[in-house]
Enzyme design. Structure first.
Site, PDB file in Angstrom:
ATOM      1  N   HIS A  57       0.825  -1.212   0.000  1.00  0.00           N
ATOM      2  CA  HIS A  57       0.000   0.000   0.000  1.00  0.00           C
ATOM      3  C   HIS A  57       0.861   1.264   0.000  1.00  0.00           C
ATOM      4  CE1 HIS A  57      -3.363  -2.574   2.040  1.00  0.00           C
ATOM      5  NE2 HIS A  57      -3.093  -2.952   0.804  1.00  0.00           N
ATOM      6  N   HIS A 214      -9.337  -2.258  -4.847  1.00  0.00           N
ATOM      7  CA  HIS A 214      -8.224  -2.584  -3.961  1.00  0.00           C
ATOM      8  C   HIS A 214      -7.245  -3.536  -4.638  1.00  0.00           C
ATOM      9  CE1 HIS A 214      -6.003  -2.841  -0.261  1.00  0.00           C
ATOM     10  NE2 HIS A 214      -5.847  -4.130  -0.544  1.00  0.00           N
ATOM     11  N   ASP A 218      -3.250  -2.907  -5.158  1.00  0.00           N
ATOM     12  CA  ASP A 218      -2.175  -3.871  -4.901  1.00  0.00           C
ATOM     13  C   ASP A 218      -1.283  -4.053  -6.124  1.00  0.00           C
ATOM     14  OD1 ASP A 218      -2.907  -4.369  -2.274  1.00  0.00           O
ATOM     15  OD2 ASP A 218      -4.009  -6.213  -2.730  1.00  0.00           O
ATOM     16  N   HIS A 241      -1.018 -11.021  -5.376  1.00  0.00           N
ATOM     17  CA  HIS A 241       0.392 -10.686  -5.194  1.00  0.00           C
ATOM     18  C   HIS A 241       1.317 -11.695  -5.861  1.00  0.00           C
ATOM     19  CE1 HIS A 241      -0.547  -7.405  -2.532  1.00  0.00           C
ATOM     20  NE2 HIS A 241      -1.181  -8.188  -1.691  1.00  0.00           N
TER      21      HIS A 241
END
Length: 278
Positions: A57, A214, A218, A241
């Site tokens: 973040h 969101h 990321d 991720h």
């Protein structure tokens, strides 16, 4: 967010070509994909004697606001969760301000396509004329469902469309994550939590599609570990991720990314392409 311990972070200036460096327990850790040692529900970097978790973040905020050089000083081994988004980091950078440094700004241009996959999920980078174009699609059980968002990343679009989107999860997964040592600091103040029907946070969702926003936040944070801003088009389906970082490594090792000087004008950076530091 994951360790459940208190943490304190300071963003400090850095000189030209330093990049983003995390200082943890007396050790400096370069913000680079080659330093990643964990990517389950967060991005964790490791140095020779220390590690730092959940960097995505603050990395997204720095990258989106075009801060190329900064020292991230940490008391603790994890970036503070704040409200689960990048909004507070953006506000802090905006309040501190940025200055131009007398050095050329380098970028990584996508010159050939790169793609990775993992089951039904995949992620790819393709060449583009300028900037970073993002196209992210997610597919989760209800009530999140399938969501897709595409935009060109600029400081303005990040502030308006992505910075406030919070980490999210499902109430049914909480006990399993706790047993695995994850989400130990997660709560309704820093996580958007869904039961079988809807978000259970008192104020609900900030966006109708907050979850995909969101996930895109990321992506911005993970791509910031390339070592320089990327010029290209990113697309993913059911990513995360692990796929983002696998894509970075594949692109770097295959020669899909070419380092060059940024000779054009990018908003927030001088026309001479000088670096920025907070």
């Amino acid at each position: 967010m994951h360790g459940g311990r208190r943490a304190r972070m300071t963003l400090a200036p850095a000189g030209a070509d330093v990049g983003i460096v995390f200082s943890v327990a007396g050790a400096d850790i370069e913000a680079h994909w080659s330093r990643v040692d964990a990517s389950t529900l967060r991005t964790q970097l490791a140095g020779d004697s220390a590690s730092v978790s959940t960097v995505e973040h603050v990395m997204a905020a720095l990258a989106a606001l075009r801060v190329d050089n900064a020292l991230v000083l940490l008391e603790g081994d994890e970036v503070p969760a704040m409200d689960g988004s990048a909004r507070d980091f953006v506000s802090a950078i905006d309040e501190a301000g940025v200055v131009a440094l007398p050095a050329p700004r380098r970028v990584l241009r996508v010159v050939t396509p790169a793609r990775v996959s993992d089951g039904a999920g995949w992620a790819e980078l393709r060449p583009a004329e300028s900037g970073l174009h993002l196209d992210v699609e997610i597919a989760f059980p209800r009530p999140v469902g399938r969501q897709r968002l595409a935009l060109d990343l600029t400081p303005e679009t990040f502030r308006r469309e992505l910075a406030g989107a919070r980490s999210f999860g499902f109430l049914r997964d909480a006990e399993r994550l706790w047993r695995e040592g994850l989400a130990l600091g997660a709560n309704l103040d820093n996580t958007l939590v869904f039961d079988a029907r809807a978000a259970i946070n008192s104020q609900g969702e900030r966006f109708a599609d907050e979850c995909v926003r969101h996930k895109m936040l990321d992506v911005v944070g993970d791509l910031a570990l390339a070592g320089a801003p990327i010029i290209g088009a990113f697309r993913s389906y059911r990513g995360g991720h692990s796929l983002n970082l696998a894509l970075l490594e594949a692109a770097a090792r295959s020669g899909a990314l070419a380092l060059e000087l940024d000779s054009g004008h990018i908003e927030g950076v001088s026309a001479t392409g000088r670096s920025l530091s907070p």
